[in-house]
Design a protein around this motif. Structure first.
Motif, mmCIF file in Angstrom:
data_model
loop_
_atom_site.group_PDB
_atom_site.id
_atom_site.type_symbol
_atom_site.label_atom_id
_atom_site.label_comp_id
_atom_site.label_asym_id
_atom_site.label_seq_id
_atom_site.Cartn_x
_atom_site.Cartn_y
_atom_site.Cartn_z
ATOM 1 N N ASP A 27 1.183 -2.372 17.374
ATOM 2 C CA ASP A 27 0.533 -2.803 16.131
ATOM 3 C C ASP A 27 -0.920 -3.193 16.349
ATOM 4 O OD1 ASP A 27 0.668 -5.233 17.437
ATOM 5 O OD2 ASP A 27 1.822 -6.269 15.877
ATOM 6 N N GLY A 28 -1.511 -2.714 17.449
ATOM 7 C CA GLY A 28 -2.883 -3.063 17.761
ATOM 8 C C GLY A 28 -3.012 -4.343 18.559
ATOM 9 N N VAL A 29 -1.876 -5.010 18.777
ATOM 10 C CA VAL A 29 -1.860 -6.262 19.541
ATOM 11 C C VAL A 29 -0.758 -6.240 20.599
ATOM 12 C CG1 VAL A 29 -1.595 -8.780 19.411
ATOM 13 C CG2 VAL A 29 -2.774 -7.550 17.573
ATOM 14 N N ARG A 30 0.416 -5.757 20.184
ATOM 15 C CA ARG A 30 1.600 -5.777 21.057
ATOM 16 C C ARG A 30 2.505 -4.594 20.708
ATOM 17 N NH1 ARG A 30 1.825 -9.442 17.098
ATOM 18 N NH2 ARG A 30 0.793 -11.001 18.403
ATOM 19 N N PHE A 69 -1.660 -3.411 25.843
ATOM 20 C CA PHE A 69 -0.735 -3.867 24.807
ATOM 21 C C PHE A 69 0.697 -3.993 25.337
ATOM 22 C CE2 PHE A 69 -3.500 -1.460 21.499
ATOM 23 C CZ PHE A 69 -4.406 -2.505 21.488
ATOM 24 N N GLY A 70 0.953 -3.419 26.523
ATOM 25 C CA GLY A 70 2.299 -3.453 27.073
ATOM 26 C C GLY A 70 3.057 -2.149 26.928
ATOM 27 N N GLY A 175 -2.058 -6.229 14.005
ATOM 28 C CA GLY A 175 -1.244 -7.412 13.781
ATOM 29 C C GLY A 175 -1.003 -7.561 12.290
ATOM 30 N N GLU A 176 -1.470 -8.653 11.717
ATOM 31 C CA GLU A 176 -1.300 -8.905 10.283
ATOM 32 C C GLU A 176 -2.539 -8.551 9.469
ATOM 33 O OE1 GLU A 176 1.665 -9.838 9.163
ATOM 34 O OE2 GLU A 176 2.341 -9.768 11.251
ATOM 35 N N GLY A 252 5.966 0.910 9.006
ATOM 36 C CA GLY A 252 4.568 0.876 9.413
ATOM 37 C C GLY A 252 3.678 0.583 8.220
ATOM 38 N N LEU A 253 2.814 1.539 7.872
ATOM 39 C CA LEU A 253 1.887 1.338 6.764
ATOM 40 C C LEU A 253 2.609 1.111 5.438
ATOM 41 C CD1 LEU A 253 -0.860 4.021 7.539
ATOM 42 C CD2 LEU A 253 -1.084 1.532 7.707
ATOM 43 N N GLY A 254 3.808 1.655 5.292
ATOM 44 C CA GLY A 254 4.531 1.518 4.029
ATOM 45 C C GLY A 254 5.623 0.467 4.049
ATOM 46 N N ALA A 255 5.526 -0.497 4.965
ATOM 47 C CA ALA A 255 6.590 -1.497 5.115
ATOM 48 C C ALA A 255 6.855 -2.267 3.821
ATOM 49 C CB ALA A 255 6.243 -2.462 6.244
ATOM 50 N N GLU A 256 5.787 -2.716 3.180
ATOM 51 C CA GLU A 256 5.957 -3.510 1.950
ATOM 52 C C GLU A 256 6.526 -2.661 0.827
ATOM 53 O OE1 GLU A 256 3.265 -6.169 -1.187
ATOM 54 O OE2 GLU A 256 2.431 -5.562 0.765
ATOM 55 N N GLU A 257 5.977 -1.464 0.663
ATOM 56 C CA GLU A 257 6.409 -0.600 -0.446
ATOM 57 C C GLU A 257 7.852 -0.127 -0.276
ATOM 58 O OE1 GLU A 257 1.944 -0.170 0.000
ATOM 59 O OE2 GLU A 257 3.692 -0.370 1.314
ATOM 60 N N THR A 258 8.304 0.025 0.966
ATOM 61 C CA THR A 258 9.667 0.524 1.208
ATOM 62 C C THR A 258 10.666 -0.605 1.439
ATOM 63 O OG1 THR A 258 9.264 0.756 3.592
ATOM 64 C CG2 THR A 258 8.800 2.673 2.190
ATOM 65 N N GLY A 259 10.182 -1.841 1.394
ATOM 66 C CA GLY A 259 11.079 -2.977 1.600
ATOM 67 C C GLY A 259 11.655 -3.043 2.994
ATOM 68 N N THR A 260 10.860 -2.607 3.988
ATOM 69 C CA THR A 260 11.340 -2.591 5.365
ATOM 70 C C THR A 260 10.925 -3.878 6.079
ATOM 71 O OG1 THR A 260 11.084 -0.185 5.431
ATOM 72 C CG2 THR A 260 11.406 -1.313 7.535
#
Length: 290
Positions: A27-30, A69-70, A175-176, A252-260
């Motif tokens: 996610d750009g951090v971890r 990032f690991g 991240g967020e 990923g990018l659609g987490a909110e829209e897909t309720g994931t």
């Protein structure tokens, strides 16, 4: 549409994976929980993993970045980057010899000559008013609206300069925090009447590079390759355009829209609506790579 909970449910059907990085593996951090482990497990069965990223960095730079990032080297076989595809074009003179670099200082590696070129053009970075073309690796400030570049773009468009876009992504989530990418700037330049050149997903050059990277390891046909990604306009559109099977990452990018939720599955109704709105037709969908 088939929702799966684990890569292992379908991975036996494929000999290679073309895997997006940001939003799928990290996610750009971890690392995304479970993603690195899923890729390691797949490789242990003999499968090949090519990371296909719209990063403007050369593959060595991406390898170094994701190690921080690991994301360890045992999770993949090779990397194909938008930066490498675009660099080759730049050193073949796609936007002239004198270029204005629109991007952060840490993208300086983009201007290193690729080893595969034997007679590269001489590229000089100059101020915009002296430039024959623009090389865009990203915004100067990823949090600023792309419209801040309108004055420079108007001047460039008036002179007929082409813009080479090293990263077609519009946004990423670090991240967020959601950040703008080079693709948003190229999109604005095109909307203003300028000409933008693309080399990353969803455009063919990066898939040609990914196939070459894979072919150097093992000869595997497209029917045995599964593309994995979360971006409707990049990963999904690219896989569909290349006629590759697609595992769509809804978290990923659609987490909110897909309720994931993190580590969870998409809401089927929200996912159906999102896929219809974006035009994505995946072979499979999974919440996160695991």
């Amino acid at each position: 549409m088939t929702i799966i909970r684990s890569l292992s449910e379908v991975s036996d059907n494929y000999r290679a994976l073309f895997v997006d990085l940001w939003g799928c593996v990290h996610d750009g951090v971890r690392p995304i929980p479970g993603a690195v482990e899923a890729l390691r497990a797949y490789r242990k069965t003999g499968g090949r993993v090519i990371l296909v990223t719209n990063s403007p960095r050369p593959r060595a730079g991406v390898a170094k970045q994701i190690a921080g990032f690991g994301v360890t080297e045992d999770a993949y076989d090779d990397i194909a980057t938008s930066g490498d595809s675009a660099r080759v074009a730049m050193f073949r003179g796609a936007v002239g010899n004198k270029v204005w670099h629109l991007g952060p200082d840490h993208d300086a590696g983009f201007f290193e000559v690729p080893a595969i070129l034997t007679d590269p053009a001489v590229i000089e970075r100059v101020p915009l008013e002296q430039a024959e073309g623009i090389v865009c690796t990203g915004p100067f400030d990823p949090l600023a609206d792309p419209s801040v570049m309108r004055p420079q773009f108007l001047a460039a468009k008036t002179r007929g300069l082409k813009l080479l876009c090293a990263n077609p992504d519009i946004v990423v989530d670090r991240g967020e925090t959601r950040e703008w990418c080079a693709g948003a700037l190229a999109q604005l330049y095109t909307e203003m009447g300028g000409e933008s050149l693309y080399f990353g997903k969803p455009h063919p050059p990066i898939y040609d590079l990914a196939r070459r990277r894979l072919g150097a390891i093992e000869d595997i046909g497209d029917s045995s390759i599964l593309a994995i990604g979360d971006g409707p306009l990049t990963d999904a559109a690219g896989a569909m355009g290349e006629d590759l099977d697609l595992l769509f990452i809804s978290g990923g990018l659609g987490a909110e829209e897909t309720g994931t939720a993190i580590g969870g599955d998409p809401d089927p109704e929200k996912l159906d609506r999102y896929l219809a709105e974006t035009g994505v037709v995946p072979t499979y969908t999974i919440g996160t790579l695991r």
